[in-house]
Design a protein around this motif. Structure first.
Motif, PDB file in Angstrom:
ATOM      1  N   ALA A  58      12.788   8.935   8.908  1.00  0.00           N
ATOM      2  CA  ALA A  58      11.717   8.374   9.230  1.00  0.00           C
ATOM      3  C   ALA A  58      10.788   9.800   9.241  1.00  0.00           C
ATOM      4  N   VAL A  59      11.522  10.874   9.370  1.00  0.00           N
ATOM      5  CA  VAL A  59       9.843  12.260   9.211  1.00  0.00           C
ATOM      6  C   VAL A  59       9.628  12.037   7.822  1.00  0.00           C
ATOM      7  N   VAL A  60      10.825  11.842   6.447  1.00  0.00           N
ATOM      8  CA  VAL A  60      10.307  12.288   5.395  1.00  0.00           C
ATOM      9  C   VAL A  60       9.238  10.922   5.002  1.00  0.00           C
ATOM     10  N   ILE A  61       9.068   9.706   5.750  1.00  0.00           N
ATOM     11  CA  ILE A  61       7.885   9.179   5.918  1.00  0.00           C
ATOM     12  C   ILE A  61       6.825   8.883   6.332  1.00  0.00           C
ATOM     13  N   LEU A  62       6.380   9.758   7.767  1.00  0.00           N
ATOM     14  CA  LEU A  62       5.868   9.957   8.294  1.00  0.00           C
ATOM     15  C   LEU A  62       5.169  10.974   8.087  1.00  0.00           C
ATOM     16  N   PHE A  96       0.727  -0.786  -0.599  1.00  0.00           N
ATOM     17  CA  PHE A  96      -0.218   0.071   0.367  1.00  0.00           C
ATOM     18  C   PHE A  96       0.210   1.313  -0.069  1.00  0.00           C
ATOM     19  N   LYS A  97       0.509   2.383  -0.187  1.00  0.00           N
ATOM     20  CA  LYS A  97       1.091   3.659  -0.169  1.00  0.00           C
ATOM     21  C   LYS A  97       2.535   4.244   0.516  1.00  0.00           C
ATOM     22  N   GLY A  98       3.439   3.451  -0.145  1.00  0.00           N
ATOM     23  CA  GLY A  98       4.523   3.763   0.658  1.00  0.00           C
ATOM     24  C   GLY A  98       5.294   2.628   2.080  1.00  0.00           C
ATOM     25  N   VAL A  99       4.553   1.826   0.856  1.00  0.00           N
ATOM     26  CA  VAL A  99       5.177   0.289   2.203  1.00  0.00           C
ATOM     27  C   VAL A  99       5.445  -0.225   0.314  1.00  0.00           C
ATOM     28  N   TYR A 100       6.418  -1.581   0.780  1.00  0.00           N
ATOM     29  CA  TYR A 100       6.570  -2.267  -0.387  1.00  0.00           C
ATOM     30  C   TYR A 100       7.079  -3.327  -0.197  1.00  0.00           C
ATOM     31  N   LEU A 101       6.657  -4.380  -0.309  1.00  0.00           N
ATOM     32  CA  LEU A 101       8.236  -5.557  -0.552  1.00  0.00           C
ATOM     33  C   LEU A 101       8.967  -5.947  -1.943  1.00  0.00           C
ATOM     34  N   ASN A 102      10.157  -6.360  -1.685  1.00  0.00           N
ATOM     35  CA  ASN A 102      11.384  -6.001  -2.690  1.00  0.00           C
ATOM     36  C   ASN A 102      11.361  -7.561  -2.664  1.00  0.00           C
ATOM     37  N   LEU A 103      11.641  -8.188  -4.171  1.00  0.00           N
ATOM     38  CA  LEU A 103      12.476  -9.673  -4.492  1.00  0.00           C
ATOM     39  C   LEU A 103      13.248  -9.355  -5.756  1.00  0.00           C
ATOM     40  N   SER A 104      14.216  -9.510  -5.512  1.00  0.00           N
ATOM     41  CA  SER A 104      15.911  -9.956  -6.333  1.00  0.00           C
ATOM     42  C   SER A 104      16.313 -11.506  -6.060  1.00  0.00           C
ATOM     43  N   LYS A 105      16.952 -11.334  -7.049  1.00  0.00           N
ATOM     44  CA  LYS A 105      17.344 -13.328  -7.369  1.00  0.00           C
ATOM     45  C   LYS A 105      18.364 -13.425  -5.530  1.00  0.00           C
ATOM     46  N   THR A 106      18.890 -12.769  -4.495  1.00  0.00           N
ATOM     47  CA  THR A 106      19.674 -12.969  -3.749  1.00  0.00           C
ATOM     48  C   THR A 106      18.587 -12.761  -2.555  1.00  0.00           C
ATOM     49  N   GLY A 107      16.738 -12.130  -2.705  1.00  0.00           N
ATOM     50  CA  GLY A 107      16.176 -12.706  -1.508  1.00  0.00           C
ATOM     51  C   GLY A 107      15.455 -11.391  -1.482  1.00  0.00           C
ATOM     52  N   VAL A 108      14.514 -11.103  -0.411  1.00  0.00           N
ATOM     53  CA  VAL A 108      13.588 -10.549   0.076  1.00  0.00           C
ATOM     54  C   VAL A 108      14.027  -9.189   0.464  1.00  0.00           C
ATOM     55  N   SER A 109      13.292  -8.242   0.932  1.00  0.00           N
ATOM     56  CA  SER A 109      13.460  -7.123   1.854  1.00  0.00           C
ATOM     57  C   SER A 109      12.539  -6.405   2.010  1.00  0.00           C
ATOM     58  N   PHE A 110      11.766  -6.142   2.979  1.00  0.00           N
ATOM     59  CA  PHE A 110      10.718  -4.628   2.827  1.00  0.00           C
ATOM     60  C   PHE A 110      11.002  -3.453   2.837  1.00  0.00           C
ATOM     61  N   SER A 111       9.885  -2.598   2.650  1.00  0.00           N
ATOM     62  CA  SER A 111      10.765  -1.146   2.457  1.00  0.00           C
ATOM     63  C   SER A 111       9.600  -0.349   2.409  1.00  0.00           C
ATOM     64  N   LEU A 112       9.818   0.965   4.182  1.00  0.00           N
ATOM     65  CA  LEU A 112       9.148   2.160   3.951  1.00  0.00           C
ATOM     66  C   LEU A 112       9.313   3.349   2.966  1.00  0.00           C
ATOM     67  N   ARG A 113       9.142   3.403   1.993  1.00  0.00           N
ATOM     68  CA  ARG A 113       9.553   5.214   1.323  1.00  0.00           C
ATOM     69  C   ARG A 113       8.485   5.316   1.576  1.00  0.00           C
ATOM     70  N   GLY A 114       8.917   7.233   1.401  1.00  0.00           N
ATOM     71  CA  GLY A 114       8.880   8.344   1.026  1.00  0.00           C
ATOM     72  C   GLY A 114       9.167   8.934  -0.040  1.00  0.00           C
ATOM     73  N   ARG A 115       8.867  10.157  -1.043  1.00  0.00           N
ATOM     74  CA  ARG A 115       9.501  10.923  -2.042  1.00  0.00           C
ATOM     75  C   ARG A 115      10.376  11.589  -0.864  1.00  0.00           C
ATOM     76  N   GLY A 116      11.857  11.617  -1.148  1.00  0.00           N
ATOM     77  CA  GLY A 116      12.989  12.013  -0.642  1.00  0.00           C
ATOM     78  C   GLY A 116      13.920  11.179   0.453  1.00  0.00           C
ATOM     79  N   GLY A 117      12.872   9.796   1.163  1.00  0.00           N
ATOM     80  CA  GLY A 117      13.717   9.167   2.209  1.00  0.00           C
ATOM     81  C   GLY A 117      13.122   7.776   2.301  1.00  0.00           C
TER      82      GLY A 117
END
Length: 83
Positions: free
Chosen positions: A75-79, A12-33
């Motif tokens: 953290a401020v960018v995400i919030l 959902f907005k700002g929350v991503y599941l990243n898949l790659s050849k070497t593994g899985v990661s979880f991201s919280l992203r906002g514009r600029g950070g």
């Protein structure tokens, strides 16, 4: 040159599941950070949107002052995205 695979799935907005050849990661992203947690541990990144300039640092016991500052800015960018 080796084969590379990377896929980002928006949960959902700002929350991503990243898949790659070497593994899985979880991201919280906002514009600029953002903050990413994967098998190499947590990382924080900040950037200037539209310029291609960014800085990324590993979070944890060895992060140092710069790492803490980057984490706080990320953290401020995400919030700010959710307010």
């Amino acid at each position: 040159m080796g084969l590379r695979f990377q896929r980002r799935i928006r949960i959902f907005k700002g929350v991503y599941l990243n898949l790659s050849k070497t593994g899985v990661s979880f991201s919280l992203r906002g514009r600029g950070g953002g903050i990413t947690v994967g098998k190499r541990g947590p990382r924080a990144s900040v950037g200037i949107p539209g310029t291609g300039l960014s800085y990324q640092t590993k979070l944890g016991s060895g992060a140092g002052v710069v790492g803490i500052v980057v984490a706080v800015i990320a953290a401020v960018v995400i919030l700010a995205q959710f307010l």
